[in-house]
Design an enzyme around this catalytic site. Structure first.
Site, PDB file in Angstrom:
ATOM      1  N   SER A  78      46.166  20.197   2.051  1.00 38.10           N
ATOM      2  CA  SER A  78      46.937  20.793   0.949  1.00 38.10           C
ATOM      3  C   SER A  78      48.384  20.330   0.853  1.00 38.10           C
ATOM      4  CB  SER A  78      46.935  22.310   1.084  1.00 38.10           C
ATOM      5  OG  SER A  78      45.805  22.830   0.468  1.00 38.10           O
ATOM      6  N   LYS A  81      49.470  18.507  -2.125  1.00 40.97           N
ATOM      7  CA  LYS A  81      49.822  19.203  -3.376  1.00 40.97           C
ATOM      8  C   LYS A  81      51.297  18.988  -3.714  1.00 40.97           C
ATOM      9  CE  LYS A  81      46.195  22.776  -3.096  1.00 40.97           C
ATOM     10  NZ  LYS A  81      45.316  22.594  -1.973  1.00 40.97           N
ATOM     11  N   TYR A 202      41.737  14.470  -6.542  1.00 41.85           N
ATOM     12  CA  TYR A 202      42.186  15.604  -5.727  1.00 41.85           C
ATOM     13  C   TYR A 202      41.648  15.481  -4.299  1.00 41.85           C
ATOM     14  CZ  TYR A 202      42.398  20.298  -3.793  1.00 41.85           C
ATOM     15  OH  TYR A 202      42.624  21.364  -2.943  1.00 41.85           O
ATOM     16  N   TYR A 254      50.347  29.725   0.888  1.00 41.08           N
ATOM     17  CA  TYR A 254      49.332  30.558   0.206  1.00 41.08           C
ATOM     18  C   TYR A 254      49.694  32.047   0.316  1.00 41.08           C
ATOM     19  CZ  TYR A 254      47.186  26.301   2.047  1.00 41.08           C
ATOM     20  OH  TYR A 254      46.948  25.036   2.463  1.00 41.08           O
ATOM     21  N   VAL A 272      45.014  22.648   5.720  1.00 39.65           N
ATOM     22  CA  VAL A 272      43.983  23.073   6.689  1.00 39.65           C
ATOM     23  C   VAL A 272      43.642  21.992   7.717  1.00 39.65           C
ATOM     24  CG1 VAL A 272      42.859  24.891   5.337  1.00 39.65           C
ATOM     25  CG2 VAL A 272      42.117  22.526   5.081  1.00 39.65           C
TER      26      VAL A 272
HETATM   27  N1  GLN Z   1      40.904  19.963   0.728  1.00 35.88           N
HETATM   28  C1  GLN Z   1      41.101  21.369   0.975  1.00 35.88           C
HETATM   29  C2  GLN Z   1      40.398  22.161  -0.088  1.00 35.88           C
HETATM   30  O1  GLN Z   1      40.515  21.799  -1.209  1.00 35.88           O
HETATM   31  C3  GLN Z   1      42.572  21.683   1.014  1.00 35.88           C
HETATM   32  C4  GLN Z   1      42.836  23.112   1.304  1.00 35.88           C
HETATM   33  C5  GLN Z   1      43.981  23.393   2.220  1.00 35.88           C
HETATM   34  O2  GLN Z   1      44.519  22.536   2.915  1.00 35.88           O
HETATM   35  N2  GLN Z   1      44.345  24.659   2.284  1.00 35.88           N
HETATM   36  O3  GLN Z   1      39.728  23.134   0.167  1.00 35.88           O
END
Ligand code: GLN
Length: 319
Positions: A78, A81, A202, A254, A272
Protein backbone atom coordinates in the site's frame (compact mmCIF):
# COMPACT_ATOMS: atom_id res chain seq x y z
CA UNK A 1 0.12 0.11 23.84
CA UNK A 2 2.48 1.93 26.22
CA UNK A 3 2.20 5.68 26.63
CA UNK A 4 3.51 8.34 29.01
CA UNK A 5 3.86 12.11 28.80
CA UNK A 6 7.12 11.98 30.73
CA UNK A 7 10.25 12.35 28.67
CA UNK A 8 13.80 12.03 29.96
CA UNK A 9 15.82 15.21 29.82
CA UNK A 10 18.73 15.05 27.36
CA UNK A 11 20.11 17.09 24.49
CA UNK A 12 17.94 16.04 21.53
CA UNK A 13 20.25 17.83 19.07
CA UNK A 14 23.37 15.89 20.11
CA UNK A 15 24.20 13.41 17.31
CA UNK A 16 25.44 10.85 19.86
CA UNK A 17 22.14 10.99 21.76
CA UNK A 18 20.20 10.79 18.50
CA UNK A 19 22.13 7.69 17.48
CA UNK A 20 21.51 6.14 20.92
CA UNK A 21 17.77 6.72 20.67
CA UNK A 22 17.63 5.30 17.13
CA UNK A 23 19.46 2.18 18.30
CA UNK A 24 17.05 1.79 21.22
CA UNK A 25 14.11 2.30 18.84
CA UNK A 26 15.50 -0.44 16.63
CA UNK A 27 15.76 -2.88 19.58
CA UNK A 28 12.25 -1.93 20.68
CA UNK A 29 10.94 -2.52 17.14
CA UNK A 30 12.63 -5.90 16.84
CA UNK A 31 11.24 -6.96 20.23
CA UNK A 32 7.72 -5.68 19.44
CA UNK A 33 7.63 -7.50 16.11
CA UNK A 34 7.02 -10.69 18.13
CA UNK A 35 3.48 -9.49 18.84
CA UNK A 36 2.53 -9.44 15.15
CA UNK A 37 1.78 -11.95 12.41
CA UNK A 38 2.79 -12.05 8.76
CA UNK A 39 0.02 -11.31 6.22
CA UNK A 40 -1.34 -14.43 4.57
CA UNK A 41 -4.24 -13.25 2.41
CA UNK A 42 -1.83 -12.79 -0.49
CA UNK A 43 -0.16 -16.26 -0.55
CA UNK A 44 3.25 -14.97 -1.61
CA UNK A 45 3.48 -12.67 1.44
CA UNK A 46 3.33 -15.68 3.78
CA UNK A 47 6.93 -16.46 2.89
CA UNK A 48 8.31 -13.47 4.86
CA UNK A 49 10.15 -14.10 8.15
CA UNK A 50 8.24 -12.69 11.10
CA UNK A 51 11.50 -12.01 13.01
CA UNK A 52 12.95 -9.71 10.35
CA UNK A 53 13.28 -6.09 11.37
CA UNK A 54 15.10 -3.12 9.88
CA UNK A 55 15.19 0.61 10.60
CA UNK A 56 16.78 3.15 8.30
CA UNK A 57 17.07 6.91 8.81
CA UNK A 58 18.30 9.17 5.98
CA UNK A 59 19.12 12.87 6.21
CA UNK A 60 19.49 15.41 3.36
CA UNK A 61 23.24 15.76 4.06
CA UNK A 62 23.70 12.11 3.09
CA UNK A 63 23.88 10.72 6.65
CA UNK A 64 22.35 7.24 6.81
CA UNK A 65 21.75 5.18 9.93
CA UNK A 66 20.83 1.63 8.91
CA UNK A 67 20.13 -1.08 11.51
CA UNK A 68 19.02 -4.65 10.86
CA UNK A 69 17.37 -5.78 7.62
CA UNK A 70 17.46 -2.49 5.73
CA UNK A 71 18.63 -3.81 2.36
CA UNK A 72 16.32 -6.82 2.15
CA UNK A 73 13.75 -6.40 -0.65
CA UNK A 74 10.02 -6.92 -0.08
CA UNK A 75 6.86 -5.74 -1.82
CA UNK A 76 5.87 -2.14 -1.25
CA UNK A 77 2.12 -2.95 -1.16
CA UNK A 78 0.00 0.00 0.00
CA UNK A 79 2.92 2.40 0.24
CA UNK A 80 2.65 2.54 -3.57
CA UNK A 81 -0.57 4.51 -2.98
CA UNK A 82 1.63 7.50 -2.12
CA UNK A 83 3.47 7.14 -5.44
CA UNK A 84 0.22 6.82 -7.39
CA UNK A 85 -1.17 9.92 -5.72
CA UNK A 86 2.07 11.83 -6.34
CA UNK A 87 1.97 10.89 -10.04
CA UNK A 88 -1.68 11.90 -10.28
CA UNK A 89 -0.99 15.29 -8.69
CA UNK A 90 2.05 15.88 -10.87
CA UNK A 91 0.56 14.86 -14.20
CA UNK A 92 -3.15 15.61 -13.71
CA UNK A 93 -3.14 18.33 -11.03
CA UNK A 94 -4.99 18.86 -7.78
CA UNK A 95 -8.42 19.67 -9.17
CA UNK A 96 -8.56 16.72 -11.56
CA UNK A 97 -7.24 14.28 -8.94
CA UNK A 98 -9.67 15.28 -6.21
CA UNK A 99 -12.68 15.47 -8.45
CA UNK A 100 -12.60 11.65 -8.45
CA UNK A 101 -11.58 10.81 -4.88
CA UNK A 102 -12.25 12.45 -1.50
CA UNK A 103 -9.84 13.46 1.29
CA UNK A 104 -11.63 11.98 4.31
CA UNK A 105 -10.33 9.32 6.68
CA UNK A 106 -12.65 6.33 6.32
CA UNK A 107 -12.18 4.72 9.73
CA UNK A 108 -12.59 1.37 7.97
CA UNK A 109 -10.08 -1.37 7.10
CA UNK A 110 -7.94 -0.74 4.01
CA UNK A 111 -9.87 -3.11 1.76
CA UNK A 112 -13.36 -2.23 2.97
CA UNK A 113 -16.13 -1.85 0.46
CA UNK A 114 -18.84 -0.79 2.93
CA UNK A 115 -18.75 3.01 2.78
CA UNK A 116 -18.06 2.98 -0.92
CA UNK A 117 -21.39 1.35 -1.51
CA UNK A 118 -23.41 2.79 1.37
CA UNK A 119 -22.07 6.23 2.25
CA UNK A 120 -20.74 7.92 -0.86
CA UNK A 121 -20.25 7.82 -4.61
CA UNK A 122 -16.53 8.52 -4.46
CA UNK A 123 -13.92 6.60 -2.45
CA UNK A 124 -13.02 8.28 0.84
CA UNK A 125 -9.29 8.86 0.25
CA UNK A 126 -6.36 7.77 -1.94
CA UNK A 127 -4.65 5.86 0.92
CA UNK A 128 -7.17 2.99 1.03
CA UNK A 129 -7.66 0.42 -1.72
CA UNK A 130 -10.84 1.90 -3.19
CA UNK A 131 -9.29 5.37 -3.42
CA UNK A 132 -5.97 4.13 -4.82
CA UNK A 133 -7.77 2.05 -7.45
CA UNK A 134 -9.83 5.09 -8.38
CA UNK A 135 -6.69 7.24 -8.69
CA UNK A 136 -5.15 4.51 -10.84
CA UNK A 137 -8.22 4.49 -13.10
CA UNK A 138 -7.60 8.10 -14.05
CA UNK A 139 -3.82 7.65 -14.27
CA UNK A 140 -4.17 4.61 -16.52
CA UNK A 141 -5.32 6.89 -19.33
CA UNK A 142 -2.02 8.75 -19.44
CA UNK A 143 0.63 6.42 -17.96
CA UNK A 144 1.61 2.79 -18.49
CA UNK A 145 3.57 0.61 -16.07
CA UNK A 146 6.97 1.70 -17.40
CA UNK A 147 6.04 5.35 -16.89
CA UNK A 148 4.88 4.63 -13.34
CA UNK A 149 7.99 2.58 -12.56
CA UNK A 150 10.21 5.40 -13.82
CA UNK A 151 8.34 7.86 -11.63
CA UNK A 152 8.58 5.49 -8.62
CA UNK A 153 12.36 5.29 -9.06
CA UNK A 154 12.68 9.08 -9.06
CA UNK A 155 10.24 9.51 -6.16
CA UNK A 156 12.06 6.91 -4.03
CA UNK A 157 15.53 7.93 -5.23
CA UNK A 158 16.18 4.25 -5.98
CA UNK A 159 17.05 3.04 -9.48
CA UNK A 160 17.00 -0.60 -8.38
CA UNK A 161 13.24 -0.90 -7.91
CA UNK A 162 11.84 -3.75 -10.01
CA UNK A 163 8.56 -5.62 -10.22
CA UNK A 164 8.36 -8.69 -7.96
CA UNK A 165 6.77 -11.05 -10.49
CA UNK A 166 5.82 -13.71 -7.93
CA UNK A 167 3.98 -11.24 -5.71
CA UNK A 168 2.32 -9.67 -8.75
CA UNK A 169 1.02 -13.06 -9.93
CA UNK A 170 -0.09 -14.00 -6.43
CA UNK A 171 -1.99 -10.72 -6.07
CA UNK A 172 -3.72 -10.89 -9.41
CA UNK A 173 -4.76 -14.50 -8.82
CA UNK A 174 -6.22 -13.85 -5.38
CA UNK A 175 -7.23 -10.16 -5.42
CA UNK A 176 -10.97 -10.70 -5.63
CA UNK A 177 -11.82 -7.96 -3.15
CA UNK A 178 -9.92 -5.44 -5.26
CA UNK A 179 -11.66 -6.83 -8.33
CA UNK A 180 -14.97 -6.25 -6.53
CA UNK A 181 -13.94 -2.67 -5.74
CA UNK A 182 -13.00 -1.80 -9.33
CA UNK A 183 -16.26 -3.22 -10.68
CA UNK A 184 -18.28 -1.45 -8.00
CA UNK A 185 -16.61 1.81 -9.04
CA UNK A 186 -17.41 1.00 -12.64
CA UNK A 187 -21.04 0.16 -11.86
CA UNK A 188 -21.44 3.52 -10.13
CA UNK A 189 -20.09 5.24 -13.22
CA UNK A 190 -17.22 6.90 -11.37
CA UNK A 191 -14.27 4.81 -12.63
CA UNK A 192 -12.33 6.81 -15.22
CA UNK A 193 -10.30 4.02 -16.84
CA UNK A 194 -10.73 0.49 -18.13
CA UNK A 195 -11.43 -1.82 -15.16
CA UNK A 196 -8.95 -4.62 -15.97
CA UNK A 197 -6.16 -2.26 -17.02
CA UNK A 198 -6.66 -0.21 -13.85
CA UNK A 199 -6.54 -3.29 -11.66
CA UNK A 200 -3.47 -4.64 -13.41
CA UNK A 201 -1.57 -1.39 -12.85
CA UNK A 202 -2.72 -1.25 -9.22
CA UNK A 203 -1.45 -4.81 -8.59
CA UNK A 204 1.83 -4.11 -10.34
CA UNK A 205 2.48 -1.00 -8.28
CA UNK A 206 1.72 -2.96 -5.05
CA UNK A 207 4.31 -5.52 -6.18
CA UNK A 208 7.31 -3.21 -6.54
CA UNK A 209 10.31 -4.54 -4.63
CA UNK A 210 11.72 -2.03 -2.15
CA UNK A 211 13.81 -2.06 1.02
CA UNK A 212 13.65 -0.09 4.28
CA UNK A 213 16.39 2.06 2.73
CA UNK A 214 14.16 2.79 -0.29
CA UNK A 215 11.33 3.78 2.04
CA UNK A 216 13.65 6.06 4.03
CA UNK A 217 14.63 7.70 0.74
CA UNK A 218 11.00 8.18 -0.20
CA UNK A 219 10.35 9.77 3.22
CA UNK A 220 13.38 11.99 2.68
CA UNK A 221 12.19 13.28 -0.70
CA UNK A 222 8.86 14.14 0.93
CA UNK A 223 10.62 15.71 3.95
CA UNK A 224 12.69 17.75 1.50
CA UNK A 225 9.60 19.30 -0.13
CA UNK A 226 9.80 17.09 -3.23
CA UNK A 227 13.42 17.88 -4.13
CA UNK A 228 16.10 15.22 -4.45
CA UNK A 229 18.76 16.58 -2.04
CA UNK A 230 21.57 14.75 -3.84
CA UNK A 231 20.90 15.83 -7.43
CA UNK A 232 18.92 19.02 -6.73
CA UNK A 233 16.20 17.77 -9.06
CA UNK A 234 12.62 18.83 -8.25
CA UNK A 235 10.55 15.66 -8.51
CA UNK A 236 7.31 17.09 -7.12
CA UNK A 237 5.97 20.59 -6.40
CA UNK A 238 6.14 21.48 -2.65
CA UNK A 239 2.40 22.21 -2.62
CA UNK A 240 1.63 18.69 -3.82
CA UNK A 241 4.02 17.31 -1.21
CA UNK A 242 2.11 19.20 1.50
CA UNK A 243 -1.14 17.62 0.28
CA UNK A 244 0.44 14.16 0.35
CA UNK A 245 1.86 14.65 3.84
CA UNK A 246 -1.55 15.78 5.09
CA UNK A 247 -3.20 12.66 3.71
CA UNK A 248 -0.44 10.44 5.07
CA UNK A 249 -1.04 11.98 8.49
CA UNK A 250 -4.81 11.59 8.45
CA UNK A 251 -5.18 8.35 6.46
CA UNK A 252 -1.77 6.67 6.07
CA UNK A 253 -2.35 3.81 8.52
CA UNK A 254 -5.97 3.04 7.54
CA UNK A 255 -8.20 2.63 10.60
CA UNK A 256 -5.22 3.02 12.90
CA UNK A 257 -4.39 6.51 11.58
CA UNK A 258 -5.98 8.36 14.51
CA UNK A 259 -4.15 6.43 17.22
CA UNK A 260 -0.91 6.54 15.25
CA UNK A 261 -1.36 10.28 14.77
CA UNK A 262 -1.54 10.75 18.54
CA UNK A 263 1.18 8.27 19.54
CA UNK A 264 3.65 8.86 16.70
CA UNK A 265 2.45 11.96 14.88
CA UNK A 266 4.72 11.72 11.84
CA UNK A 267 3.16 11.61 8.34
CA UNK A 268 3.61 7.96 7.37
CA UNK A 269 2.31 5.25 5.08
CA UNK A 270 2.24 1.53 5.75
CA UNK A 271 1.88 -1.57 3.59
CA UNK A 272 0.99 -5.21 4.33
CA UNK A 273 4.40 -6.26 3.01
CA UNK A 274 5.69 -4.92 6.36
CA UNK A 275 7.05 -1.55 5.32
CA UNK A 276 6.41 1.92 6.72
CA UNK A 277 7.72 5.17 5.26
CA UNK A 278 7.76 8.21 7.54
CA UNK A 279 8.67 11.78 6.77
CA UNK A 280 10.02 14.25 9.34
CA UNK A 281 9.69 17.61 7.65
CA UNK A 282 12.95 19.25 6.63
CA UNK A 283 14.94 16.65 8.52
CA UNK A 284 14.65 12.91 7.91
CA UNK A 285 13.14 10.13 5.92
CA UNK A 286 12.60 7.00 7.98
CA UNK A 287 11.94 3.54 6.56
CA UNK A 288 11.10 0.43 8.56
CA UNK A 289 10.67 -3.18 7.57
CA UNK A 290 8.92 -5.67 9.84
CA UNK A 291 6.50 -8.08 8.15
CA UNK A 292 4.85 -9.11 11.42
CA UNK A 293 1.65 -7.03 11.38
CA UNK A 294 -0.83 -5.91 14.02
CA UNK A 295 -4.58 -6.49 13.75
CA UNK A 296 -5.05 -3.48 11.45
CA UNK A 297 -2.44 -4.69 8.96
CA UNK A 298 0.35 -2.32 10.03
CA UNK A 299 3.90 -3.40 10.97
CA UNK A 300 3.97 -4.02 14.74
CA UNK A 301 7.73 -3.47 14.98
CA UNK A 302 7.69 -0.44 12.69
CA UNK A 303 5.07 1.33 14.78
CA UNK A 304 6.94 0.57 18.02
CA UNK A 305 10.24 1.90 16.65
CA UNK A 306 8.64 5.04 15.23
CA UNK A 307 6.76 5.72 18.44
CA UNK A 308 9.99 5.34 20.39
CA UNK A 309 11.86 7.77 18.16
CA UNK A 310 9.02 10.25 17.97
CA UNK A 311 8.48 10.34 21.72
CA UNK A 312 12.11 10.78 22.75
CA UNK A 313 13.29 13.00 19.89
CA UNK A 314 10.05 15.06 19.83
CA UNK A 315 9.22 14.34 16.22
CA UNK A 316 5.42 14.61 16.48
CA UNK A 317 4.32 17.36 14.05
CA UNK A 318 2.60 19.05 17.01
CA UNK A 319 5.62 18.90 19.32
N1 GLN B 1 -1.99 -5.22 -2.44
C1 GLN B 1 -2.68 -5.08 -1.18
C2 GLN B 1 -4.16 -5.14 -1.43
O1 GLN B 1 -4.59 -4.52 -2.34
C3 GLN B 1 -2.28 -3.79 -0.51
C4 GLN B 1 -2.93 -3.62 0.80
C5 GLN B 1 -2.08 -3.04 1.88
O2 GLN B 1 -0.86 -2.96 1.81
N2 GLN B 1 -2.73 -2.68 2.97
O3 GLN B 1 -4.91 -5.79 -0.73
Amino acid sequence: MYFTYERPDFDISDPKEIRRVIEEAYCNGRESARAGTVADYIPELKKASAEDFGLCVCAPDGTVIALGETEKRFSIQSISKVINLAASLKYLGFRETFSHVMMEPSGDPFNSILKLDAASELPFNPMINAGAIQVMGTLSNIMDFDDLLGFAKAFCMDDDIVLNEAVYRSESETGDRNRAIVYLLKSKGVLRGDAEKTLDLYFRMCSLNVSARTLANMGLLIANAGRNPFTGKHVLHPGYVRTIRSLMYTCGLYDESGEYGVLVGIPSKSGVGGGITASVSGRWGIGTYGPALDAKGNSAGGIAALQHMSHLLRLNVFD
